[in-house]
Design an enzyme around this catalytic site. Structure first.
Site, PDB file in Angstrom:
ATOM      1  N   ASP A 153       9.837  26.931 -20.909  1.00 43.79           N
ATOM      2  CA  ASP A 153       9.112  25.687 -21.158  1.00 43.79           C
ATOM      3  C   ASP A 153       7.813  25.888 -20.395  1.00 43.79           C
ATOM      4  O   ASP A 153       7.798  25.819 -19.154  1.00 43.79           O
ATOM      5  CB  ASP A 153       9.886  24.482 -20.619  1.00 43.79           C
ATOM      6  N   HIS A 154       6.742  26.182 -21.115  1.00 36.36           N
ATOM      7  CA  HIS A 154       5.554  26.655 -20.383  1.00 36.36           C
ATOM      8  C   HIS A 154       4.966  25.590 -19.466  1.00 36.36           C
ATOM      9  O   HIS A 154       4.190  25.893 -18.580  1.00 36.36           O
ATOM     10  CB  HIS A 154       4.498  27.238 -21.337  1.00 36.36           C
ATOM     11  N   HIS A 204       8.956  19.217 -22.716  1.00 38.66           N
ATOM     12  CA  HIS A 204       7.993  19.084 -21.616  1.00 38.66           C
ATOM     13  C   HIS A 204       8.153  17.771 -20.843  1.00 38.66           C
ATOM     14  O   HIS A 204       8.209  17.762 -19.617  1.00 38.66           O
ATOM     15  CB  HIS A 204       6.560  19.169 -22.150  1.00 38.66           C
TER      16      HIS A 204
END
Ligand code: NAD
Length: 497
Positions: free
Chosen positions: A178-179, A241
């Site tokens: 999950d960047h 996110h």
């Protein structure tokens, strides 16, 4: 930290957008910083019949933004090998295995392997099972799987995918990206919360009135309508996110900074999120689409007018919601979340809104709190990065009026110059076997279950979605949601200061 790490990267989807725009630049940064030196090699796989030479040209193009010396770039690119490969064809894995074994010897990679899934999620399960059945995993080195979002499109499909992956890989070998967790300021939440006794003491329902999380985008769907129509803002941004940011803000202090302890606390937190009834979902969550809007004399297309979007599409481009957490620290404190496309500005911002004083001794009516602004801790995630604490002070001059002032700490460009981009940071963490900033299956399962309940109610309701003007901060329903508890959205770029 150790440098000259040894590993073979096998990138599935080596000709794709993610690989070229994010992964190759990230690997080059690690190379320039010495984390990767002699002992690394990359096999890029995709369907197209490319030669290694052509692949090197692709790598060089993806490094065009770097000022580094051409020979350094070329030496880096020489570690890359291309393998034309159809991921559904078992035979191709045999060729891949032979090339991997050859490179392992040539570069002394100690049988360490990172398998990177940079292609359509529908192939993730197939690739993982072939890696197992064709025995690509090594016996002596590490074998780690990095997997991109989306991880399923609901709990059931995520579970099927996870079951497929875990037939070949153990949970601690799976690094779900999950960047957002790779962003400097998201990681900084831990420092703020657990590195400051002052904040630690007030981080609870006694002092905090509400928490606000905004992930605003100014762009529309652009050329991703095909994907977006099947996803929408809830699946695209909320499930991953936003839920992860809630986890970082609300979890209890982990026993240690290890992946196991951090992931355990986030999972516990997700399990404490109050499940809503269908009626509560309707009052606590808002969805909308950007509508056709005149901008500077020209009509900008709304979501339903975009190419490849169904004219009667019910896909939401905006979500706002109130999340409640049923635990001792947070019960009664709303976590307001908001994300959308075509909003006023691209910005990610978190606001921790503190409770006001009980009385206002500066007003004629001590119970009149309207002239007192709440204290707010703002975390600027992007594009600006930093913190600000808004406190009340006395307005200079005669009389006695309260005015908010800011204690602000912004990271400047010089300080941020060393800050790795999210992919660079996360790839290095995976190389080091540190899963702290990756998502555990249990976290993912809990967040899908929460989001699925909302999706189910929305899918059953075919009432046309409210629209919001391009350049706004969403529909009025999102403002009313927050106002219903006497609060206001703190971040509002439409009210220029
Ligand atoms: P893309 O369409 O640009 O690339 C897909 C790659 O898969 C290509 O290299 C293609 O040749 C290869 N491929 C397709 N079918 C194949 C087959 N049968 N056998 C072998 N190779 C095959 O996609 P992308 O934008 O790079 O995205 C890849 C993944 O990363 C997706 O899961 C996406 O959701 C995720 N992701 C991408 C971005 C981004 O910025 N592009 C951001 C976040 C997540």
């Amino acid at each position: 930290m150790r440098t000259d790490l040894a590993a073979l990267f096998i990138i599935f989807g080596g000709s794709g957008d993610l690989a070229q725009r994010k992964l190759y630049p990230a690997l080059f940064n690690l190379y320039q910083k010495g984390y990767l030196k002699e002992h690394f090699a990359v096999i890029g796989t995709a369907r197209r019949p490319w030669s290694d030479e052509h692949y090197h040209e692709i790598i060089m193009t993806s490094l065009a933004g770097f000022e580094a010396d051409e020979t350094v770039k070329k030496t880096f690119a020489s570690h890359f090998y291309y393998q034309s490969h159809d991921v559904t064809d078992a035979q191709h894995y045999e060729t891949l295995k032979q090339l991997a074994a050859k490179l392992d010897d040539q570069y002394q990679l100690q049988q360490n392997r990172i398998y990177y899934m940079a292609m359509s999620p529908r192939f993730f399960g197939t690739i993982a099972s072939h890696l197992g059945s064709e025995a690509l995993l090594t016996a002596d080195g590490f074998n780690r799987l990095i997997i991109e979002k989306p991880f399923g499109r609901d709990y059931d499909s995520a579970k099927i995918l996870n079951d497929e992956l875990t037939q070949t890989f153990e949970e601690d070998q799976i690094y779900r990206i999950d960047h957002y967790l790779g962003k400097e300021m998201i990681q900084n939440i831990m420092a703020l919360r657990f590195g400051n006794g002052l904040l630690g003491a007030v981080w609870n329902k006694q002092f905090i009135d509400n928490v606000q999380i905004t992930l605003a985008e100014s762009v529309g769907v652009e050329d991703r309508a095909g994907y977006y129509e099947t996803s929408g803002a809830l699946r695209d941004m909320m499930q991953n996110h936003i839920m992860q940011v809630i986890g970082m803000l609300a979890m209890e202090m982990p026993v240690s900074f290890s992946a196991e302890d951090v992931q355990r606390e986030k999972t516990r937190l997700f399990k404490s999120i109050q499940p809503y009834t269908p009626a509560e979902i309707k009052t606590n969550f808002v969805r909308a689409q950007y509508g056709e809007t005149p901008v500077e004399g020209q009509t900008q297309p709304g979501y339903r007018q975009e190419t490849n979007v169904a004219p009667a599409s019910q896909t939401e481009t905006f979500v706002a919601g109130k999340v409640l957490i049923d635990n001792e620290r947070w019960c009664g404190v709303p976590f307001y979340v908001r994300t959308g496309k075509r909003l006023a500005r691209k910005e990610t911002q978190i606001n921790i809104v503190f409770k006001k004083t009980g009385v206002n001794i500066f007003a004629p009516d001590k119970n009149d709190q309207s002239a007192v602004a709440p204290d707010v801790l703002t975390i600027f995630v992007e594009p600006e990065q930093g913190f600000a604490l808004t406190l009340n002070g006395k307005k200079v001059g005669q009389g006695f009026e309260l005015v908010p002032g800011q204690l602000a700490y912004q990271y400047n460009q010089q300080m941020l110059a060393d800050s790795p981009e999210a992919y660079e940071r996360l790839i290095l963490e995976a190389l080091n076997g540190d899963g702290t900033n990756f998502t555990h299956w249990r976290e993912l399962a809990a967040s899908w279950q929460f989001v699925d309940a909302i999706r189910k109610v929305w899918d059953a309701d075919q009432t046309a979605l409210p629209t919001y003007p391009i350049g706004s901060m969403g529909p009025k329903e999102a403002t009313e949601l927050v106002q219903s508890t006497g609060a206001e959205w703190i971040f509002d770029p439409t009210q220029s200061k």
